[in-house]
Design a protein around this motif. Structure first.
Motif, PDB file in Angstrom:
ATOM      1  N   ALA A   1       0.805  -1.221  -0.078  1.00 33.79           N
ATOM      2  CA  ALA A   1      -0.136  -0.021   0.063  1.00 33.79           C
ATOM      3  C   ALA A   1       0.717   1.154  -0.049  1.00 33.79           C
ATOM      4  CB  ALA A   1      -0.935  -0.070   1.411  1.00 33.79           C
ATOM      5  N   VAL A   2       2.078   1.234   0.549  1.00 31.99           N
ATOM      6  CA  VAL A   2       2.972   2.283   0.450  1.00 31.99           C
ATOM      7  C   VAL A   2       4.418   1.819   0.286  1.00 31.99           C
ATOM      8  CG1 VAL A   2       1.919   3.856   2.155  1.00 31.99           C
ATOM      9  CG2 VAL A   2       3.428   2.075   3.052  1.00 31.99           C
ATOM     10  N   GLU A   3       5.189   2.652  -0.204  1.00 28.52           N
ATOM     11  CA  GLU A   3       6.758   2.195  -0.594  1.00 28.52           C
ATOM     12  C   GLU A   3       7.405   1.854   0.330  1.00 28.52           C
ATOM     13  OE1 GLU A   3      10.455   4.041  -3.144  1.00 28.52           O
ATOM     14  OE2 GLU A   3       8.414   5.345  -2.697  1.00 28.52           O
ATOM     15  N   GLY A   4       7.996   0.792   0.248  1.00 32.27           N
ATOM     16  CA  GLY A   4       9.067   0.169   1.203  1.00 32.27           C
ATOM     17  C   GLY A   4       8.593  -1.034   1.991  1.00 32.27           C
TER      18      GLY A   4
ATOM     19  N   LEU B   1      -2.511   6.791   4.470  1.00 34.86           N
ATOM     20  CA  LEU B   1      -1.776   6.266   3.697  1.00 34.86           C
ATOM     21  C   LEU B   1      -0.203   6.560   3.404  1.00 34.86           C
ATOM     22  CD1 LEU B   1      -4.239   5.064   0.816  1.00 34.86           C
ATOM     23  CD2 LEU B   1      -3.342   3.708   2.411  1.00 34.86           C
ATOM     24  N   GLU B   2       0.354   7.256   4.554  1.00 44.74           N
ATOM     25  CA  GLU B   2       1.771   7.465   4.534  1.00 44.74           C
ATOM     26  C   GLU B   2       2.609   6.229   4.872  1.00 44.74           C
ATOM     27  OE1 GLU B   2       0.551   8.525   8.626  1.00 44.74           O
ATOM     28  OE2 GLU B   2      -0.356   8.334   6.771  1.00 44.74           O
ATOM     29  N   ALA B   3       3.790   6.362   4.707  1.00 50.14           N
ATOM     30  CA  ALA B   3       4.640   5.113   5.202  1.00 50.14           C
ATOM     31  C   ALA B   3       5.251   5.332   6.637  1.00 50.14           C
ATOM     32  CB  ALA B   3       5.922   5.131   4.165  1.00 50.14           C
ATOM     33  N   VAL B   4       4.824   4.440   7.301  1.00 51.13           N
ATOM     34  CA  VAL B   4       5.270   4.628   8.664  1.00 51.13           C
ATOM     35  C   VAL B   4       6.343   3.712   9.023  1.00 51.13           C
ATOM     36  CG1 VAL B   4       4.320   4.377  11.312  1.00 51.13           C
ATOM     37  CG2 VAL B   4       2.930   5.524   9.472  1.00 51.13           C
ATOM     38  N   THR B   5       7.266   3.793   9.485  1.00 49.80           N
ATOM     39  CA  THR B   5       8.529   2.852   9.883  1.00 49.80           C
ATOM     40  C   THR B   5       8.519   2.499  11.230  1.00 49.80           C
ATOM     41  OG1 THR B   5       9.636   3.845   8.254  1.00 49.80           O
ATOM     42  CG2 THR B   5      11.025   2.613   9.584  1.00 49.80           C
ATOM     43  N   LEU B   6       8.702   1.109  11.680  1.00 53.24           N
ATOM     44  CA  LEU B   6       8.575   0.629  12.910  1.00 53.24           C
ATOM     45  C   LEU B   6       9.639  -0.420  12.939  1.00 53.24           C
ATOM     46  CD1 LEU B   6       4.838  -0.028  12.938  1.00 53.24           C
ATOM     47  CD2 LEU B   6       5.873   1.732  14.141  1.00 53.24           C
ATOM     48  N   ARG B   7       9.941  -0.721  14.076  1.00 50.57           N
ATOM     49  CA  ARG B   7      10.849  -2.083  14.516  1.00 50.57           C
ATOM     50  C   ARG B   7      10.422  -2.969  15.362  1.00 50.57           C
ATOM     51  NH1 ARG B   7      16.388  -3.029  13.796  1.00 50.57           N
ATOM     52  NH2 ARG B   7      17.294  -4.079  15.426  1.00 50.57           N
ATOM     53  N   GLU B   8      10.845  -4.143  14.831  1.00 50.61           N
ATOM     54  CA  GLU B   8      10.263  -5.225  15.829  1.00 50.61           C
ATOM     55  C   GLU B   8      11.187  -5.418  17.203  1.00 50.61           C
ATOM     56  OE1 GLU B   8       9.608  -8.632  12.346  1.00 50.61           O
ATOM     57  OE2 GLU B   8      11.491  -8.671  13.610  1.00 50.61           O
ATOM     58  N   SER B   9      10.392  -5.858  18.222  1.00 48.87           N
ATOM     59  CA  SER B   9      10.944  -5.946  19.332  1.00 48.87           C
ATOM     60  C   SER B   9      10.242  -7.244  20.079  1.00 48.87           C
ATOM     61  CB  SER B   9      10.455  -4.700  20.543  1.00 48.87           C
ATOM     62  OG  SER B   9      11.027  -5.064  21.811  1.00 48.87           O
ATOM     63  N   TRP B  10      11.262  -8.255  19.617  1.00 49.67           N
ATOM     64  CA  TRP B  10      10.815  -9.657  19.929  1.00 49.67           C
ATOM     65  C   TRP B  10      10.483  -9.897  21.443  1.00 49.67           C
ATOM     66  CZ3 TRP B  10      14.700 -13.057  16.968  1.00 49.67           C
ATOM     67  CH2 TRP B  10      14.451 -12.881  15.553  1.00 49.67           C
ATOM     68  N   VAL B  11       9.294 -10.671  21.569  1.00 51.09           N
ATOM     69  CA  VAL B  11       9.045 -11.304  22.955  1.00 51.09           C
ATOM     70  C   VAL B  11       9.386 -12.761  23.194  1.00 51.09           C
ATOM     71  CG1 VAL B  11       7.254 -11.607  24.642  1.00 51.09           C
ATOM     72  CG2 VAL B  11       7.374  -9.463  23.360  1.00 51.09           C
ATOM     73  N   ILE B  12       9.772 -13.509  24.079  1.00 49.66           N
ATOM     74  CA  ILE B  12      10.167 -14.706  24.078  1.00 49.66           C
ATOM     75  C   ILE B  12       9.286 -15.328  25.441  1.00 49.66           C
ATOM     76  CG2 ILE B  12      11.652 -16.753  24.752  1.00 49.66           C
ATOM     77  CD1 ILE B  12      13.790 -15.038  23.231  1.00 49.66           C
ATOM     78  N   SER B  13       8.469 -16.312  25.422  1.00 45.59           N
ATOM     79  CA  SER B  13       7.525 -16.792  26.604  1.00 45.59           C
ATOM     80  C   SER B  13       8.409 -18.109  26.907  1.00 45.59           C
ATOM     81  CB  SER B  13       6.383 -17.161  26.383  1.00 45.59           C
ATOM     82  OG  SER B  13       5.997 -17.901  24.972  1.00 45.59           O
ATOM     83  N   TRP B  14       8.691 -18.494  28.125  1.00 44.91           N
ATOM     84  CA  TRP B  14       9.522 -19.679  28.698  1.00 44.91           C
ATOM     85  C   TRP B  14       8.689 -20.582  29.309  1.00 44.91           C
ATOM     86  CZ3 TRP B  14      14.808 -18.948  27.246  1.00 44.91           C
ATOM     87  CH2 TRP B  14      14.941 -17.874  26.964  1.00 44.91           C
ATOM     88  N   HIS B  15       8.844 -21.720  29.185  1.00 46.98           N
ATOM     89  CA  HIS B  15       8.151 -22.916  29.742  1.00 46.98           C
ATOM     90  C   HIS B  15       8.907 -24.041  30.026  1.00 46.98           C
ATOM     91  CE1 HIS B  15       4.702 -20.902  27.893  1.00 46.98           C
ATOM     92  NE2 HIS B  15       5.421 -20.670  26.760  1.00 46.98           N
ATOM     93  N   ALA B  16       8.455 -24.806  30.952  1.00 47.18           N
ATOM     94  CA  ALA B  16       9.294 -26.061  31.485  1.00 47.18           C
ATOM     95  C   ALA B  16       8.152 -26.980  32.193  1.00 47.18           C
ATOM     96  CB  ALA B  16      10.278 -25.457  32.520  1.00 47.18           C
ATOM     97  N   THR B  17       8.705 -28.306  32.359  1.00 44.23           N
ATOM     98  CA  THR B  17       7.749 -29.343  32.765  1.00 44.23           C
ATOM     99  C   THR B  17       8.138 -29.269  34.136  1.00 44.23           C
ATOM    100  OG1 THR B  17       9.363 -30.926  32.248  1.00 44.23           O
ATOM    101  CG2 THR B  17       7.626 -30.806  30.831  1.00 44.23           C
ATOM    102  N   LEU B  18       9.198 -28.568  34.820  1.00 44.64           N
ATOM    103  CA  LEU B  18       9.158 -28.470  36.300  1.00 44.64           C
ATOM    104  C   LEU B  18       9.708 -27.091  36.559  1.00 44.64           C
ATOM    105  CD1 LEU B  18       9.498 -30.290  38.674  1.00 44.64           C
ATOM    106  CD2 LEU B  18      12.195 -30.367  38.439  1.00 44.64           C
ATOM    107  N   GLY B  19       9.286 -26.778  37.968  1.00 47.00           N
ATOM    108  CA  GLY B  19       9.700 -25.366  38.407  1.00 47.00           C
ATOM    109  C   GLY B  19       8.976 -24.243  37.586  1.00 47.00           C
ATOM    110  N   GLU B  20       9.456 -22.978  37.667  1.00 45.47           N
ATOM    111  CA  GLU B  20       8.973 -21.855  37.348  1.00 45.47           C
ATOM    112  C   GLU B  20      10.070 -20.804  36.677  1.00 45.47           C
ATOM    113  OE1 GLU B  20       6.584 -19.557  39.879  1.00 45.47           O
ATOM    114  OE2 GLU B  20       5.087 -21.707  40.450  1.00 45.47           O
ATOM    115  N   PHE B  21       9.693 -20.100  35.599  1.00 53.73           N
ATOM    116  CA  PHE B  21      10.505 -18.956  35.149  1.00 53.73           C
ATOM    117  C   PHE B  21      10.182 -17.807  35.799  1.00 53.73           C
ATOM    118  CE2 PHE B  21      11.491 -22.176  31.663  1.00 53.73           C
ATOM    119  CZ  PHE B  21      12.807 -21.880  31.643  1.00 53.73           C
TER     120      PHE B  21
END
Length: 307
Positions: free
Chosen positions: A174-177, A231-251
């Motif tokens: 929809a917009v350049e880039g 309809l202007e170009a808006v530049t953003l940047r990712e910021s990843w999220v990691i969720s942590w899991h285990a069969t024992l204990g807690e994070f």
């Protein structure tokens, strides 16, 4: 009983007494049947033009690899029944409206990673309307922010039942880039600054807590362009999220990364602590990453823990 959960960007609806999460339960402590992650490859499609016509529908109808991370630590390998629907309305959490859904796959599988080849962009409703056209009609912005088609997975293991929703994104330039999203992948994990390989369990001793980190992902987080309301170009940047899991204990914390309102990115550093009085055992760990744009993947690791 029904419980609606949303953590790490994954929307889950748990049904049945054993599948509900009580007040003291934590998403990071995996003791019952769960859907920990959903992913599509590619994570989104980018058509060459913004008109929804036969030519662009063909472009958006390519096969997609759909993956679901199904874990059932107490199930002793019991079979898991599944049904996967493509739907038109993101607010229909269970894809219950028969007029707005298309069956993509169904069957029986085992705990682990369910992998399916699907074509959601080619889905057609009973009245011969392309499902993508119905998605656009129900979108209040008519696709300005991309068409988000819900893929709803229903799974059942014994009496435990889970609905899990993943939005498949269909874009046009929809917009350049504008460029199609690239799947986020965690480059590796470390425990107390020791590399954590996938091939063999890591030996852990003591009460902890053990510091768990991901290898640096800053260089992998994409800068991307989306259309604004004018309809202007808006530049953003990712910021990843990691969720942590285990069969024992807690994070703690159970999720890492993301950004504050001031734009400060969080570190991917967490601590895993086994419970008091636990016996020595092999523990399975999962790190599920999401980029906030529909991209997701995960790593599985094991450890031989003893007090």
């Amino acid at each position: 009983m029904k419980t609606l959960l949303e953590y790490g960007g994954l929307l889950l609806l748990l049904l049945g007494a054993t599948a509900c999460v009580d007040v003291e339960d934590q998403p990071s402590r995996v003791h019952d049947f769960r859907v920990l992650g959903l992913a599509t490859e590619p994570p989104e499609f980018m058509a060459s033009a913004c008109e929804l016509n036969p030519a662009t529908l063909d472009e958006l109808s390519e096969p997609v690899t759909y993956r679901a991370l199904l874990v059932d630590p107490a199930g002793e390998g019991r079979p898991i029944q599944y049904t996967l629907w493509a739907c038109a309305d993101p607010e229909d959490r269970t894809c219950a409206n028969e007029a707005n859904r298309v069956l993509l796959a169904e069957g029986t599988t085992a705990p682990g990673e369910l992998t399916l080849s699907i074509q959601p962009g080619a889905a057609t409703l009973a009245d011969d309307t392309p499902l993508l056209a119905r998605v656009q009609a129900l979108d209040p912005y008519l696709g300005l922010g991309g068409l988000r088609m819900p893929l709803v997975l229903f799974t059942q293991a014994g009496e435990e039942r889970v609905y899990a929703q993943k939005l498949m994104v269909f874009w046009c330039p929809a917009v350049e880039g504008m460029r199609a999203n690239v799947q986020p992948v965690i480059p590796g994990l470390r425990v107390d600054d020791v590399a954590w390989a996938a091939e063999a369990p890591l030996e852990l001793r003591g009460a902890g807590p053990f510091v768990v980190t991901s290898e640096d992902v800053v260089a992998l987080q994409e800068t991307y362009v989306v259309p604004g309301l004018r309809l202007e170009a808006v530049t953003l940047r990712e910021s990843w999220v990691i969720s942590w899991h285990a069969t024992l204990g807690e994070f703690s914390p159970q999720e890492t990364g993301g950004s504050s309102f001031g734009g400060q990115e969080g570190r991917h550093r967490t601590e895993w602590e086994p419970p008091e009085g636990a016996q020595a055992q092999e523990v399975t760990f999962w790190a599920v990453v999401r980029d906030g744009r529909g991209g997701s993947s995960w790593l599985v690791r094991r450890a031989l823990w003893s007090p």
